[in-house]
Design a protein around this motif. Structure first.
Motif, short mmCIF file in Angstrom:
data_model
loop_
_atom_site.label_atom_id
_atom_site.label_comp_id
_atom_site.label_asym_id
_atom_site.label_seq_id
_atom_site.Cartn_x
_atom_site.Cartn_y
_atom_site.Cartn_z
N LEU A 399 1.07 -1.30 -0.24
CA LEU A 399 -0.05 0.40 0.30
C LEU A 399 1.04 1.58 0.13
O LEU A 399 0.38 2.07 0.16
CB LEU A 399 -1.04 -0.13 1.00
N LEU A 402 -0.53 3.44 -2.80
CA LEU A 402 -1.59 3.74 -2.17
C LEU A 402 -2.12 4.95 -1.27
O LEU A 402 -3.34 4.47 -1.09
CB LEU A 402 -2.56 2.80 -2.59
N ILE A 418 -6.28 6.82 2.34
CA ILE A 418 -6.26 6.07 1.30
C ILE A 418 -5.84 7.50 0.52
O ILE A 418 -5.95 8.68 0.87
CB ILE A 418 -7.46 5.97 0.77
N SER A 472 -5.33 -4.05 -1.57
CA SER A 472 -4.38 -2.83 -2.04
C SER A 472 -5.20 -3.10 -3.72
O SER A 472 -5.32 -2.45 -4.54
CB SER A 472 -2.93 -3.56 -1.99
N GLN A 476 -6.86 0.00 -5.76
CA GLN A 476 -6.10 0.22 -6.77
C GLN A 476 -7.60 0.28 -8.18
O GLN A 476 -7.01 0.94 -8.88
CB GLN A 476 -5.26 -0.46 -7.60
N ILE A 479 -9.56 3.99 -7.33
CA ILE A 479 -8.70 4.94 -7.03
C ILE A 479 -9.21 5.86 -8.66
O ILE A 479 -8.87 5.31 -9.86
CB ILE A 479 -6.96 5.12 -6.72
#
Length: 480
Positions: A399, A402, A418, A472, A476, A479
């Motif tokens: 992460l 991220l 995040i 994770s 991904q 986002i």
């Protein structure tokens, strides 16, 4: 009978079993009118059938008028077997909605229910893993008590005197000088908050607290007619300079704080900030509730002295508990304050439950007085360090690009922000679908930014890696 006919008969028997199961829940009043029944997925799991069999059973019950499917809510009980014969069936759900005590937020209810699911990777639980439970010592403690114990009766209002004496001695080792007469034994810190809310605060009062805070996920104060006002925090804790401003807006106020390993952020209030908070509390004449249930869970270094240890004017009500350090199952905590306040709250507690469990109080006494507890806490700190470091390692591997976080010095949680724009409700739902349970930041009043709270105290080391890896991949995908 050939296999095809046998399968058809098994399916028929199963859907009838499901119908009878649901009818029994409704008939006995366990599922009242207005209640939501189990989901199709859960019923399929319980009865080990496919979803089509469950759907057949639900359609039959809908045809009988017992349940009704509602958009976004699933199936709701609309009648029961006796109310079908009357013109005005009783809807207990109406009474639930007008009760004084407000229900938890829906997502909090969902998390509480999901925390009992052993198939999930539990990154939400604020309790120690069963691997850290001192089973051998607990068995020995209970065995010792069995040879000494007599008949059980009601304890005195403040709690079992030997336990209060043991708590008094224990607190002295933490720098808090208090006599047993100024200690009230409670069934966990949450009961202490409830007693304070109904026994000391007038409706319309305001609780000033860190934002975010654990208290935002509860309704213990709001149910008693109080409101919450957030005070900003930084890495040293509550920004005390904003308290006088809040006091002008809210005349009747009390401060609630978790200064050591704050939930959910994990931050520790500095010694300087603690002194400032006490000074402002005295000048503004605002009492303080100090929730110190995580104090013993330090990893890197011991936190500064508790506010109560510096309290020279009786400003602070102090909460402690064995739930986070030993086991929540004992339901033993303590409330420390001026004797007049403790006497008053003890009377209210007696009216509500006539005292905490006598057996639990004696077990707690044995642990505190024998030295078992102190030895156990040292062991817990070592294990929490291993767990925290493992989680940090996986966060850095999966992460790092991220999210951001601060490494906590102790406690049970890591507060993670995040990067980018992500729907936290969608993240929570997708993680749950992948078997990972976490706490989204918005349940703590964190209405800005993208935050989640992860616990490293409960899940196994292998599950910590699996959970972070799944997170994770989900982040991904979300986002923007």
């Amino acid at each position: 009978m050939d296999q095809c006919n046998k399968d058809r008969e098994d399916k028929t028997l199963k859907y009838i079993q499901i119908m009878e199961y649901i009818k029994s829940k409704i008939a006995t009043g366990e599922w009242t009118i207005g209640s939501k029944i189990y989901s199709q997925r859960k019923l399929a799991t319980v009865f080990k059938v496919n979803r089509s069999t469950v759907v057949t059973a639900l359609e039959e019950l809908q045809a009988e008028g017992l349940i009704e499917g509602k958009m976004g809510m699933g199936n709701i009980v609309t009648n029961n077997t006796w109310s079908l014969l009357t013109n005005e069936p009783k809807n207990w759900n109406d009474q639930v909605n007008v009760g004084v005590h407000k229900p938890s937020r829906i997502v909090v209810q969902q998390i509480n229910e999901a925390e009992s699911n052993s198939n999930l990777i539990q990154l939400s639980k604020g309790e120690l893993s069963s691997d850290l439970f001192p089973l051998v010592q607990m068995k020995q403690s209970i065995k010792d008590l069995a040879n000494e114990i007599g008949t059980f009766g009601y304890e005195e209002p403040k709690g079992f005197l030997p336990l209060r004496q043991s708590v008094s001695e224990y607190l002295k080792s933490q720098g808090i000088q208090v006599s047993p007469d100024s200690i009230l034994i409670v069934s966990g810190a949450l009961q202490a908050l409830h007693l304070i809310s109904i026994g000391l605060l007038k409706p319309g009062s305001t609780v000033l607290l860190e934002k975010p805070s654990y208290l935002y996920s509860l309704h213990v104060f709001q149910s008693a007619g109080m409101s919450l006002a957030g005070v900003p925090i930084d890495n040293e804790g509550m920004l005390t300079q904003s308290i006088p401003i809040q006091k002008k807006r809210h005349k009747r106020s009390i401060i609630y704080t978790i200064p050591s390993f704050h939930n959910p952020t994990g931050c520790v209030m500095s010694d300087t900030r603690r002194n400032e908070l006490l000074r402002i509390s005295k000048e503004e004449r605002i009492p303080i509730i100090e929730d110190d249930i995580y104090r013993e869970l330090w990893i890197d270094k011991e936190p500064p002295l508790a506010l109560k240890a510096k309290d020279l004017h009786g400003q602070v009500l102090y909460l402690g508990s064995l739930s986070k350090t030993l086991t929540p199952g004992l339901r033993i905590g303590w409330l420390v304050g001026p004797q007049s306040v403790i006497n008053h709250l003890a009377d209210i507690k007696m009216q509500s439950d006539y005292g905490s469990s006598s057996l639990s109080q004696r077990i707690a006494t044995n642990w505190l007085s024998s030295g078992f507890y102190q030895e156990h806490v040292i062991s817990v700190r070592k294990q929490l360090k291993i767990r925290r470091d493992v989680l940090i390692r996986w966060l850095e591997q999966y992460l790092l690009h991220l999210a951001t976080w601060e490494v906590p010095q102790g406690g049970l949680f890591i507060w993670i922000r995040i990067k980018g724009v992500v729907s936290m409700r969608t993240l929570y739902s997708l993680a749950l679908a992948k078997g990972v349970l976490l706490n989204p930041g918005h349940i703590y009043g964190q209405d800005e930014g993208q935050y989640i709270r992860l616990s490293y105290a409960y899940a196994s080391l292998n599950d910590l890696e699996k959970g972070v890896y799944e997170l994770s991949k989900i982040i991904q995908s979300l986002i923007k």
